[in-house]
Design a protein around this motif. Sequence first.
Motif, short mmCIF file in Angstrom:
data_model
loop_
_atom_site.label_atom_id
_atom_site.label_comp_id
_atom_site.label_asym_id
_atom_site.label_seq_id
_atom_site.Cartn_x
_atom_site.Cartn_y
_atom_site.Cartn_z
N SER A 93 -7.13 -4.21 0.20
CA SER A 93 -7.14 -2.79 -0.16
C SER A 93 -7.35 -2.69 -1.65
O SER A 93 -7.28 -3.70 -2.36
CB SER A 93 -5.83 -2.11 0.26
OG SER A 93 -4.72 -2.71 -0.40
N ASN A 111 0.82 -1.21 0.00
CA ASN A 111 0.00 0.00 0.00
C ASN A 111 0.86 1.26 0.00
O ASN A 111 0.59 2.22 -0.74
CB ASN A 111 -0.94 0.01 1.22
CG ASN A 111 -2.08 -0.97 1.08
OD1 ASN A 111 -2.41 -1.43 -0.01
ND2 ASN A 111 -2.70 -1.31 2.20
N VAL A 135 -7.89 2.61 4.56
CA VAL A 135 -7.23 2.04 3.37
C VAL A 135 -7.15 0.52 3.47
O VAL A 135 -7.41 -0.20 2.50
CB VAL A 135 -5.82 2.65 3.20
CG1 VAL A 135 -5.01 1.86 2.17
CG2 VAL A 135 -5.93 4.11 2.77
N LEU A 171 -5.60 5.27 -3.25
CA LEU A 171 -6.25 4.07 -2.73
C LEU A 171 -7.62 4.40 -2.15
O LEU A 171 -7.85 5.50 -1.64
CB LEU A 171 -5.38 3.41 -1.66
CG LEU A 171 -4.03 2.86 -2.13
CD1 LEU A 171 -3.21 2.36 -0.95
CD2 LEU A 171 -4.24 1.73 -3.14
#
Length: 376
Positions: A303, A275, A291, A285
Motif C-alpha cells: 500500500s 493502513n 488500498v 492512502l
Amino acid sequence: MKLSAVFSSSCYSSAIAKNALQPPSLITLPASAFLPPLSRKLSCRHGVSYNRLSFRGNSSFSSTAISSSKSDSQSQGSESFFRDTLRSMETVYLNRNPTAKSILELVSSVDDEQICYDHLAFRTFGVNGYGINSLASLFLDYGYTQKEELRFPAKKLKALWFSPPNSSSQDGGSGVNGPLPRVFISELLVDQLSPRAQEIIRKYTKKSGSGNKYAALASALGSLTWEKPLYSEFQQLAGESEYAAWTLVNGYALNHVTISTHRLKSNLRNIKSLNEFIKKNGFKLNSDGGVLKVSPDGLLLQSSTVADSMPFSFSDGVVESVPCSYIEFAERLVLPQYKNLSESEIKESHRRDGFEVGNADKIFESTSKEQLTRRA
C-alpha cells in the motif's frame, strides 16, 4: 525513538533543509557537505564482506592478518561512503515530503520501533543514456545484484529491481542505517511516446550533456541535471504521461521509500493494521485498485500514501504546484516451504521476494492527478 536519531542528519542536512522547498534545480550545497564527519559511526556494525585469505600455517599468519585487516578497512570505508550517499538522498526526500517524514516519526514512536526499508524506488527517462543504467551503476558497484525485469505496456514503462549484498541482512539500525534495501528503478520507454513528447524529453536530456553520469549525485543533491523546463512543456507531457511530467521536474530524486512492515515489532507489522493506523492519523492512502495491493500468490502485500506536492519555479517564471514523492508499505509473507519454521527462525530469505507487475502498476498511481485531487 526520535526520527532525528533514527535518520541521523549529517553535515549536509542543514544545508538541504534550507533548500527543501525550493525547486530541485535551485538547490545548492557547499562542497564540504559531502565530507563525512570523523565522529559519525554507522549503526550498521558490519561492512560489506570481501574475499579473505585463509591461514595456511603460522609462517603466513602475519602477512595474511595484515591483508585481511586492510580488506576490512576498505570494506567499512566503501560501505560508509555508500550509506552517506543514501542518507543524503533520504534527507532530500524527507525535507520535500512532509507526509513521509511524519509517518516515519509516527511509526517509529510506537514501542520505539526500528524501521527497515524494503526498497528504494527511482524513475528515469529511457533515452540518451538517462535510463535505468544511469542509476543502477552505483548500486552494482556496491555489491547489488540485478534481478528480474518488469514491463508495464499501458504506461510505456519497464523496470528492473536489484537485491542488496548478502552482508546487508544484519540486524540493527533504522532507515538507511539498517539492512540495505532492495532497489527498484523504472524507465519511461520514450520511443513509444508521441513525436512531440519525445522532442521535449530529448531536448532537456540533450542539454544536460553528460549529466546521466552523475545520476546518483543529482539524487543526493536534490538537483536536476537538465535545465528547468517550460510550464507549457510540463503540461504537455502530463497530458500524455504523468510519469514523464513527474520525472521532468523531479529528475533522479527518490520517488519513494518503503517501510518493511513485517520487520516491525508491534501490531503494525500487519499491513492492514498499519493502513488503519495511517488513516486514523489523517493521512490519505492510494486507493487505485483498492488500498491494499495483493500479488496473485497472496504473499506480497503493498500500500502507499498519495504523493505530496511542492511549488516549482518553471523557466518561464510560472510557479505551480507539482507532485513530489510518497511513502509505501510492504509486507512479505513466509513462503509455503518455510511455514513450519518458528517465528525466531524466520529470516528475510524465507519470505516472498521480488516484485509484482499488478501491484507496482497501481502503486505508480500514487503521483497521479486523480489520486492527488481525490477528496477521501
